[in-house]
Scaffold this active site. Sequence first.
Site, PDB file in Angstrom:
ATOM      1  N   LYS A  13       0.813  -1.176   0.152  1.00 24.50           N
ATOM      2  CA  LYS A  13      -0.156   0.119  -0.006  1.00 24.50           C
ATOM      3  C   LYS A  13       0.718   1.276  -0.035  1.00 24.50           C
ATOM      4  O   LYS A  13       0.702   2.330  -0.681  1.00 24.50           O
ATOM      5  CB  LYS A  13      -0.884  -0.113   1.136  1.00 24.50           C
ATOM      6  CG  LYS A  13      -1.815  -1.345   1.372  1.00 24.50           C
ATOM      7  CD  LYS A  13      -2.787  -1.066   2.518  1.00 24.50           C
ATOM      8  CE  LYS A  13      -2.209  -1.393   3.844  1.00 24.50           C
ATOM      9  NZ  LYS A  13      -1.453  -2.351   4.077  1.00 24.50           N
ATOM     10  N   ARG A  88     -10.464  -0.129   7.739  1.00 23.22           N
ATOM     11  CA  ARG A  88      -9.652  -1.407   8.270  1.00 23.22           C
ATOM     12  C   ARG A  88     -10.728  -2.555   8.505  1.00 23.22           C
ATOM     13  O   ARG A  88     -10.546  -3.559   9.111  1.00 23.22           O
ATOM     14  CB  ARG A  88      -8.772  -1.053   9.093  1.00 23.22           C
ATOM     15  CG  ARG A  88      -7.490  -1.840   8.783  1.00 23.22           C
ATOM     16  CD  ARG A  88      -6.415  -1.224   9.723  1.00 23.22           C
ATOM     17  NE  ARG A  88      -5.255  -2.096   9.532  1.00 23.22           N
ATOM     18  CZ  ARG A  88      -4.121  -1.453   9.098  1.00 23.22           C
ATOM     19  NH1 ARG A  88      -4.148  -0.408   8.363  1.00 23.22           N
ATOM     20  NH2 ARG A  88      -3.170  -2.143   8.967  1.00 23.22           N
ATOM     21  N   ARG A 122      11.694  -5.507   5.341  1.00 25.40           N
ATOM     22  CA  ARG A 122      11.434  -4.233   5.077  1.00 25.40           C
ATOM     23  C   ARG A 122      12.350  -3.231   5.809  1.00 25.40           C
ATOM     24  O   ARG A 122      12.443  -3.371   7.109  1.00 25.40           O
ATOM     25  CB  ARG A 122       9.911  -3.748   5.304  1.00 25.40           C
ATOM     26  CG  ARG A 122       9.904  -2.161   5.096  1.00 25.40           C
ATOM     27  CD  ARG A 122       8.154  -2.059   5.185  1.00 25.40           C
ATOM     28  NE  ARG A 122       7.515  -2.419   6.217  1.00 25.40           N
ATOM     29  CZ  ARG A 122       6.542  -2.341   6.264  1.00 25.40           C
ATOM     30  NH1 ARG A 122       5.567  -1.838   5.482  1.00 25.40           N
ATOM     31  NH2 ARG A 122       5.740  -2.849   7.640  1.00 25.40           N
ATOM     32  N   ARG A 152      10.498  -1.009  11.444  1.00 26.24           N
ATOM     33  CA  ARG A 152       9.256  -0.848  12.175  1.00 26.24           C
ATOM     34  C   ARG A 152       9.343  -1.409  13.576  1.00 26.24           C
ATOM     35  O   ARG A 152       9.763  -2.830  13.378  1.00 26.24           O
ATOM     36  CB  ARG A 152       8.283  -0.708  11.402  1.00 26.24           C
ATOM     37  CG  ARG A 152       7.381   0.474  10.820  1.00 26.24           C
ATOM     38  CD  ARG A 152       6.759   0.426  10.043  1.00 26.24           C
ATOM     39  NE  ARG A 152       5.357  -0.385  10.347  1.00 26.24           N
ATOM     40  CZ  ARG A 152       4.554  -0.528   9.528  1.00 26.24           C
ATOM     41  NH1 ARG A 152       4.362   0.326   8.385  1.00 26.24           N
ATOM     42  NH2 ARG A 152       3.270  -1.089   9.854  1.00 26.24           N
ATOM     43  N   ARG A 163      -0.938  -9.275  13.027  1.00 20.45           N
ATOM     44  CA  ARG A 163      -1.506  -8.325  11.918  1.00 20.45           C
ATOM     45  C   ARG A 163      -2.180  -9.272  10.904  1.00 20.45           C
ATOM     46  O   ARG A 163      -3.350  -8.503  10.259  1.00 20.45           O
ATOM     47  CB  ARG A 163      -0.379  -7.576  11.536  1.00 20.45           C
ATOM     48  CG  ARG A 163       0.285  -6.429  12.583  1.00 20.45           C
ATOM     49  CD  ARG A 163       1.501  -5.804  12.119  1.00 20.45           C
ATOM     50  NE  ARG A 163       1.643  -5.396  11.121  1.00 20.45           N
ATOM     51  CZ  ARG A 163       2.699  -4.904  10.374  1.00 20.45           C
ATOM     52  NH1 ARG A 163       3.663  -5.291  10.930  1.00 20.45           N
ATOM     53  NH2 ARG A 163       2.823  -4.304   9.292  1.00 20.45           N
TER      54      ARG A 163
HETATM   55  P1  AP5 Z   1       4.706  -1.640   1.866  1.00 23.81           P
HETATM   56  O1  AP5 Z   1       4.375  -0.752   0.688  1.00 23.81           O
HETATM   57  O2  AP5 Z   1       5.414  -0.953   2.950  1.00 23.81           O
HETATM   58  O3  AP5 Z   1       3.475  -2.383   2.373  1.00 23.81           O
HETATM   59  P2  AP5 Z   1       2.279  -1.986   3.394  1.00 23.81           P
HETATM   60  O4  AP5 Z   1       0.860  -2.499   2.575  1.00 23.81           O
HETATM   61  O5  AP5 Z   1       2.373  -0.494   3.250  1.00 23.81           O
HETATM   62  O6  AP5 Z   1       2.480  -2.649   4.428  1.00 23.81           O
HETATM   63  P3  AP5 Z   1       2.198  -2.029   6.020  1.00 23.81           P
HETATM   64  O7  AP5 Z   1       3.087  -3.042   6.876  1.00 23.81           O
HETATM   65  O8  AP5 Z   1       2.566  -0.538   6.227  1.00 23.81           O
HETATM   66  O9  AP5 Z   1       0.738  -2.513   6.078  1.00 23.81           O
HETATM   67  P4  AP5 Z   1      -0.048  -2.525   7.473  1.00 23.81           P
HETATM   68  O10 AP5 Z   1      -1.281  -2.359   6.755  1.00 23.81           O
HETATM   69  O11 AP5 Z   1       0.313  -3.622   8.357  1.00 23.81           O
HETATM   70  O12 AP5 Z   1       0.559  -1.143   8.422  1.00 23.81           O
HETATM   71  P5  AP5 Z   1      -0.234   0.219   8.857  1.00 23.81           P
HETATM   72  O13 AP5 Z   1       1.029   1.082   9.007  1.00 23.81           O
HETATM   73  O14 AP5 Z   1      -1.194   0.599   8.014  1.00 23.81           O
HETATM   74  O15 AP5 Z   1       5.600  -2.993   1.228  1.00 23.81           O
HETATM   75  C1  AP5 Z   1       6.259  -3.988   2.040  1.00 23.81           C
HETATM   76  C2  AP5 Z   1       7.371  -4.569   1.608  1.00 23.81           C
HETATM   77  O16 AP5 Z   1       7.133  -5.189   0.362  1.00 23.81           O
HETATM   78  C3  AP5 Z   1       8.441  -3.373   1.447  1.00 23.81           C
HETATM   79  O17 AP5 Z   1       9.884  -3.818   1.938  1.00 23.81           O
HETATM   80  C4  AP5 Z   1       8.452  -3.198  -0.161  1.00 23.81           C
HETATM   81  O18 AP5 Z   1       9.888  -2.725  -0.397  1.00 23.81           O
HETATM   82  C5  AP5 Z   1       8.145  -4.641  -0.651  1.00 23.81           C
HETATM   83  N1  AP5 Z   1       7.392  -4.389  -1.653  1.00 23.81           N
HETATM   84  C6  AP5 Z   1       6.230  -3.728  -2.100  1.00 23.81           C
HETATM   85  N2  AP5 Z   1       5.777  -4.028  -3.341  1.00 23.81           N
HETATM   86  C7  AP5 Z   1       6.512  -5.006  -3.768  1.00 23.81           C
HETATM   87  C8  AP5 Z   1       6.556  -5.813  -5.082  1.00 23.81           C
HETATM   88  N3  AP5 Z   1       5.789  -5.630  -5.718  1.00 23.81           N
HETATM   89  N4  AP5 Z   1       7.358  -6.741  -5.092  1.00 23.81           N
HETATM   90  C9  AP5 Z   1       8.460  -6.977  -4.105  1.00 23.81           C
HETATM   91  N5  AP5 Z   1       8.444  -6.461  -3.031  1.00 23.81           N
HETATM   92  C10 AP5 Z   1       7.312  -5.278  -2.829  1.00 23.81           C
HETATM   93  O19 AP5 Z   1      -0.600  -0.173  10.213  1.00 23.81           O
HETATM   94  C11 AP5 Z   1       0.124  -0.374  11.297  1.00 23.81           C
HETATM   95  C12 AP5 Z   1      -0.897  -0.542  12.587  1.00 23.81           C
HETATM   96  O20 AP5 Z   1      -1.637   0.659  12.908  1.00 23.81           O
HETATM   97  C13 AP5 Z   1      -2.041  -1.653  12.338  1.00 23.81           C
HETATM   98  O21 AP5 Z   1      -1.533  -2.816  12.540  1.00 23.81           O
HETATM   99  C14 AP5 Z   1      -2.932  -1.196  13.584  1.00 23.81           C
HETATM  100  O22 AP5 Z   1      -2.562  -1.396  14.765  1.00 23.81           O
HETATM  101  C15 AP5 Z   1      -2.693   0.534  13.374  1.00 23.81           C
HETATM  102  N6  AP5 Z   1      -3.862   0.825  12.327  1.00 23.81           N
HETATM  103  C16 AP5 Z   1      -3.364   1.563  11.322  1.00 23.81           C
HETATM  104  N7  AP5 Z   1      -4.526   1.926  10.497  1.00 23.81           N
HETATM  105  C17 AP5 Z   1      -5.812   1.678  11.346  1.00 23.81           C
HETATM  106  C18 AP5 Z   1      -7.104   1.592  11.155  1.00 23.81           C
HETATM  107  N8  AP5 Z   1      -7.863   2.343  10.349  1.00 23.81           N
HETATM  108  N9  AP5 Z   1      -7.828   1.307  12.419  1.00 23.81           N
HETATM  109  C19 AP5 Z   1      -7.274   0.553  13.314  1.00 23.81           C
HETATM  110  N10 AP5 Z   1      -5.856   0.672  13.473  1.00 23.81           N
HETATM  111  C20 AP5 Z   1      -5.232   0.990  12.514  1.00 23.81           C
HETATM  112 MG    MG Z   2       2.262   0.920   4.892  1.00 21.79          MG
END
Ligand code: AP5
Ligand code: MG
Length: 210
Positions: A13, A88, A122, A152, A163
Amino acid sequence: MNIVLLGAPGAGKGTQAAFIQNKYGLTHIATGDIFRANIKGGTPIGKLAKSYIDAGKLVPDEVTCEIVKDRLVNGEVGKGFMLDGFPRNVFQAEELDKFAKVDLCVNIDVDKALLMDRICGRRMCSCGATYHVSTLNGATTCAKCGQPLYQRADDNPETVGARLDTYEAQTAPVANYYRAQGKLFTVDGGSGTPEQVFAAIESELDKYLK
Ligand code: AP5
Ligand code: MG
């Protein structure tokens, strides 16, 4: 154009948000980034969010919805917004429909088996750049700005497992919510490079904008 980026942890994402922002100039709003900034700043929201994030659980809906509502209703979004990590669960999707209009949901689909390696490998930079150890050739600083890379706090196998379970139980059903509204576009995010995944998203967004 207002879009929602949906996908499991590690689906890409944040990676795709950077491409989309670069081409379409949409305002990127990532709830995870907002929580991490609050944790770093030691704010009351940060203190509350930390325990949930460390456990791989969702931060309570009332807190999260209020943050997004305030940002969208009182903030400037220019050409449109791109939500990353929100909604989410179905409740958050219903709430969002009460205060903003979503045009399209881009659902990045990646096989679960790939996600653990993507997340645990990552490396991040505080400038916003994201890398994976497999392409860093041992580098420990950011190629864009030279700052040191870091991991992270929630990118460890135990928290990632939680997660992924939270995603399956609560977030995956959000795809059906947007499918029922005729707004869902699912892209294969697991078998191509980030550039190839973006090319598929780009053609869908261009189609929408025509
Ligand atoms: P990356 O682009 O970083 O992936 P991402 O989908 O952004 O993953 P996140 O870990 O950020 O998602 P998340 O939903 O767990 O975290 P968030 O911060 O939202 O890519 C990942 C890796 O893959 C990288 O190394 C990249 O280089 C590689 N990659 C990417 N594309 C590729 C490809 N095509 N091929 C190969 N490699 C590739 O949330 C964190 C926490 O916050 C949650 O757990 C929750 O506790 C809280 N939270 C956030 N939002 C909410 C909400 N709406 N409600 C309640 N709690 C929430
Ligand atoms: Mg992210």
